[in-house]
Design an enzyme around this catalytic site. Structure first.
Site, PDB file in Angstrom:
ATOM      1  N   ARG A   4      27.609  33.189  37.776  1.00  0.00           N
ATOM      2  CA  ARG A   4      27.940  34.487  37.722  1.00  0.00           C
ATOM      3  C   ARG A   4      29.424  34.701  37.218  1.00  0.00           C
ATOM      4  O   ARG A   4      30.236  33.582  37.301  1.00  0.00           O
ATOM      5  CB  ARG A   4      27.809  35.081  39.238  1.00  0.00           C
ATOM      6  CG  ARG A   4      28.723  34.315  40.111  1.00  0.00           C
ATOM      7  CD  ARG A   4      28.749  34.857  41.644  1.00  0.00           C
ATOM      8  NE  ARG A   4      28.682  36.285  41.671  1.00  0.00           N
ATOM      9  CZ  ARG A   4      29.812  36.993  41.807  1.00  0.00           C
ATOM     10  NH1 ARG A   4      30.820  36.463  41.660  1.00  0.00           N
ATOM     11  NH2 ARG A   4      29.631  38.335  41.924  1.00  0.00           N
ATOM     12  N   LEU A   5      29.547  35.846  36.825  1.00  0.00           N
ATOM     13  CA  LEU A   5      30.913  36.225  36.401  1.00  0.00           C
ATOM     14  C   LEU A   5      31.352  37.522  36.991  1.00  0.00           C
ATOM     15  O   LEU A   5      30.327  38.526  37.296  1.00  0.00           O
ATOM     16  CB  LEU A   5      31.050  36.826  35.009  1.00  0.00           C
ATOM     17  CG  LEU A   5      31.142  35.436  34.158  1.00  0.00           C
ATOM     18  CD1 LEU A   5      31.210  35.767  32.624  1.00  0.00           C
ATOM     19  CD2 LEU A   5      32.264  34.401  34.415  1.00  0.00           C
ATOM     20  N   ASP A   6      32.520  37.844  37.792  1.00  0.00           N
ATOM     21  CA  ASP A   6      32.870  39.054  38.626  1.00  0.00           C
ATOM     22  C   ASP A   6      32.674  40.333  37.773  1.00  0.00           C
ATOM     23  O   ASP A   6      32.589  40.162  36.489  1.00  0.00           O
ATOM     24  CB  ASP A   6      34.290  38.877  38.986  1.00  0.00           C
ATOM     25  CG  ASP A   6      34.375  37.889  39.975  1.00  0.00           C
ATOM     26  OD1 ASP A   6      33.295  37.341  40.602  1.00  0.00           O
ATOM     27  OD2 ASP A   6      35.381  37.365  39.993  1.00  0.00           O
ATOM     28  N   LYS A   7      32.686  41.465  38.235  1.00  0.00           N
ATOM     29  CA  LYS A   7      32.292  42.523  37.695  1.00  0.00           C
ATOM     30  C   LYS A   7      33.562  42.965  36.487  1.00  0.00           C
ATOM     31  O   LYS A   7      33.380  43.295  35.435  1.00  0.00           O
ATOM     32  CB  LYS A   7      32.319  43.659  38.549  1.00  0.00           C
ATOM     33  CG  LYS A   7      31.893  45.261  38.080  1.00  0.00           C
ATOM     34  CD  LYS A   7      31.978  46.199  38.799  1.00  0.00           C
ATOM     35  CE  LYS A   7      31.780  47.786  38.499  1.00  0.00           C
ATOM     36  NZ  LYS A   7      31.953  48.669  39.244  1.00  0.00           N
ATOM     37  N   HIS A  27      34.846  33.752  43.379  1.00  0.00           N
ATOM     38  CA  HIS A  27      36.331  34.317  43.230  1.00  0.00           C
ATOM     39  C   HIS A  27      37.429  33.043  42.832  1.00  0.00           C
ATOM     40  O   HIS A  27      38.637  33.514  43.280  1.00  0.00           O
ATOM     41  CB  HIS A  27      36.890  35.220  44.132  1.00  0.00           C
ATOM     42  CG  HIS A  27      36.134  36.693  44.041  1.00  0.00           C
ATOM     43  ND1 HIS A  27      35.687  37.424  43.089  1.00  0.00           N
ATOM     44  CD2 HIS A  27      36.063  37.485  45.122  1.00  0.00           C
ATOM     45  CE1 HIS A  27      35.146  38.510  43.241  1.00  0.00           C
ATOM     46  NE2 HIS A  27      35.297  38.642  44.658  1.00  0.00           N
TER      47      HIS A  27
END
Length: 227
Positions: free
Chosen positions: A101-104, A183
């Site tokens: 995943r990558l953060d928003k 994160h």
């Protein structure tokens, strides 16, 4: 399966491209030209050729996306736009999922596949697949900060493995890690009393964003992925 979907899964092009290719008489089914891109075929039995070259149906598919800000890494969400909305309309997305995943608010390289084994190998902690980020910081980074990151910092719930830091200028670095905690990069930077102002993943394993533009999708193959 419709011929159009078969050709999409073979990586021939978008649905618009496929319609033109078929109408030009370049596709044959069992040696006979067809002008009907909506024709039903048996993918396990019919021989499909493009310009007299046999096409192989791709059961397993792999793509990399240059993710832009503002999208969460999820297949579906009722409150926020998801990375699936960045994928082009011609792409068959029914069985695709993001790897990791990558953060928003994070940009960069995101891998999509329908291959569960590759997903496992790219994300399992024991595999230690490297992830390289371009990081812009609120404040200048010191030599001491770099040494701390390279030794492995404590982010509260976890002591990170040693990272690799490439200094660019006062508040810009490349940071390479081999983990994928929630994160993590932001928390690592926070541990040295600094803050991330911009974050982009530029490399994941052997995959890079080279020559890609924001929002662009590119098909790749299993051989392109070092596991």
């Amino acid at each position: 399966m419709r011929l159009e979907k078969y050709l999409v899964n073979c990586g021939v092009g978008s649905r618009k491209d496929i319609k033109k290719i078929v109408e030009e008489g370049r596709v044959k089914i069992n040696g006979l030209v067809t002008l009907n891109f909506g024709l039903w075929i048996e993918e396990d039995r019919d021989d499909i050729t493009l310009d007299n070259r046999h096409l192989e149906f791709k059961t397993l598919r792999y793509y990399i996306l240059y993710k832009t800000k503002g999208y969460i890494t999820a297949v579906k969400d009722d409150r926020h736009p998801t990375i699936m909305e960045l994928l082009p309309g011609w792409l068959e997305t029914k069985d695709l999922f993001p790897v990791g995943r990558l953060d928003k608010d994070t940009e960069g390289l995101l891998l999509f596949t329908n291959d569960g084994d590759t997903n496992y190998k790219m994300t399992h902690p024991d595999k230690k697949i490297s992830k390289k980020y371009y990081v812009e910081l609120d404040k200048p980074i010191s030599e001491g900060d770099i040494k701390d990151l390279e030794k492995g910092v404590d982010i509260g719930t976890h002591i990170c493995l040693p990272a690799k830091v490439q200094y660019i200028e006062q508040n810009k670095i490349f940071l390479t890690i081999q983990e994928g905690k929630y994160h993590q990069v932001k928390k690592m930077v926070g541990s040295i009393k600094n803050k991330v102002s911009y974050l982009k993943r530029v490399k994941f394993g052997n995959l890079t964003l080279e020559d890609m533009k924001p929002g662009e999708l590119r098909e790749i193959f299993l051989k392109d992925i070092i596991l």
